[in-house]
Design a protein around this motif. Structure first.
Motif, mmCIF file in Angstrom:
data_model
loop_
_atom_site.group_PDB
_atom_site.id
_atom_site.type_symbol
_atom_site.label_atom_id
_atom_site.label_comp_id
_atom_site.label_asym_id
_atom_site.label_seq_id
_atom_site.Cartn_x
_atom_site.Cartn_y
_atom_site.Cartn_z
ATOM 1 N N LYS A 2 0.790 -1.237 0.000
ATOM 2 C CA LYS A 2 0.000 0.000 0.000
ATOM 3 C C LYS A 2 0.822 1.287 0.000
ATOM 4 C CE LYS A 2 -0.872 0.039 4.962
ATOM 5 N NZ LYS A 2 -1.911 -0.128 5.970
ATOM 6 N N HIS A 3 2.087 1.209 0.364
ATOM 7 C CA HIS A 3 2.929 2.406 0.352
ATOM 8 C C HIS A 3 3.770 2.513 -0.921
ATOM 9 C CE1 HIS A 3 1.768 3.185 4.444
ATOM 10 N NE2 HIS A 3 2.107 1.950 4.775
ATOM 11 N N ASP A 4 3.652 1.543 -1.793
ATOM 12 C CA ASP A 4 4.429 1.511 -3.022
ATOM 13 C C ASP A 4 3.708 2.307 -4.111
ATOM 14 O OD1 ASP A 4 5.394 0.505 -5.659
ATOM 15 O OD2 ASP A 4 6.609 -0.819 -4.390
ATOM 16 N N LYS A 5 4.432 3.196 -4.765
ATOM 17 C CA LYS A 5 3.840 4.041 -5.793
ATOM 18 C C LYS A 5 3.246 3.203 -6.921
ATOM 19 C CE LYS A 5 4.923 7.786 -8.964
ATOM 20 N NZ LYS A 5 5.966 8.676 -9.474
ATOM 21 N N ARG A 6 3.873 2.086 -7.260
ATOM 22 C CA ARG A 6 3.369 1.221 -8.336
ATOM 23 C C ARG A 6 2.032 0.597 -7.966
ATOM 24 N NH1 ARG A 6 8.845 -2.041 -8.360
ATOM 25 N NH2 ARG A 6 8.391 -1.619 -6.188
ATOM 26 N N TYR A 7 1.751 0.444 -6.686
ATOM 27 C CA TYR A 7 0.464 -0.069 -6.208
ATOM 28 C C TYR A 7 -0.559 1.064 -6.186
ATOM 29 C CZ TYR A 7 -2.874 -2.240 -2.953
ATOM 30 O OH TYR A 7 -3.999 -2.742 -2.354
ATOM 31 N N ARG A 8 -0.162 2.201 -5.656
ATOM 32 C CA ARG A 8 -1.088 3.333 -5.497
ATOM 33 C C ARG A 8 -1.536 3.927 -6.823
ATOM 34 N NH1 ARG A 8 2.920 5.514 -1.923
ATOM 35 N NH2 ARG A 8 2.964 7.225 -3.393
ATOM 36 N N VAL A 9 -0.733 3.780 -7.863
ATOM 37 C CA VAL A 9 -1.102 4.364 -9.147
ATOM 38 C C VAL A 9 -2.398 3.748 -9.693
ATOM 39 C CG1 VAL A 9 0.210 2.836 -10.684
ATOM 40 C CG2 VAL A 9 -0.089 5.228 -11.306
ATOM 41 N N ASP A 50 -5.072 3.083 -7.727
ATOM 42 C CA ASP A 50 -6.126 3.324 -6.734
ATOM 43 C C ASP A 50 -7.493 3.543 -7.389
ATOM 44 O OD1 ASP A 50 -4.521 3.025 -4.518
ATOM 45 O OD2 ASP A 50 -4.292 5.176 -4.126
#
Length: 85
Positions: A46-53, A55
């Motif tokens: 959840k803190h990884d930019k690749r995951y958050r992109v 959302d």
């Protein structure tokens, strides 16, 4: 615990798979790994930019992660542990 090649130890002198003692005895890493679920994976990602992109499409992102995890297999023996021939 499983059998380990003679002389194979980590830096602390413990055989692989016996690294952690949680006060209840030696932890079996395979058993611990089987207990990891979607929530634990999400907590890490959840803190990884690749995951958050992604959302804006959480359902699709979840499906991708589930597909990936279903295809992942445990590695064979470590390169540091010779195969028994």
């Amino acid at each position: 615990m499983g059998t380990v090649a003679p002389g194979v130890e980590d830096l602390e002198g413990e055989a692989p798979g016996e690294e952690e003692d949680n006060g209840l005895g030696k932890a079996d890493l395979k058993t611990l790994a089987k207990g990891i679920g979607e929530k634990q994976i999400e907590d890490v990602l959840k803190h990884d930019k690749r995951y958050r992109v992604f959302d804006h499409i959480p359902g699709e992102r979840e499906r991708w992660i589930q597909e990936f995890v279903s295809r992942v297999s445990a590695p064979k023996l470590s390169v540091h542990v010779p195969d028994k021939a």
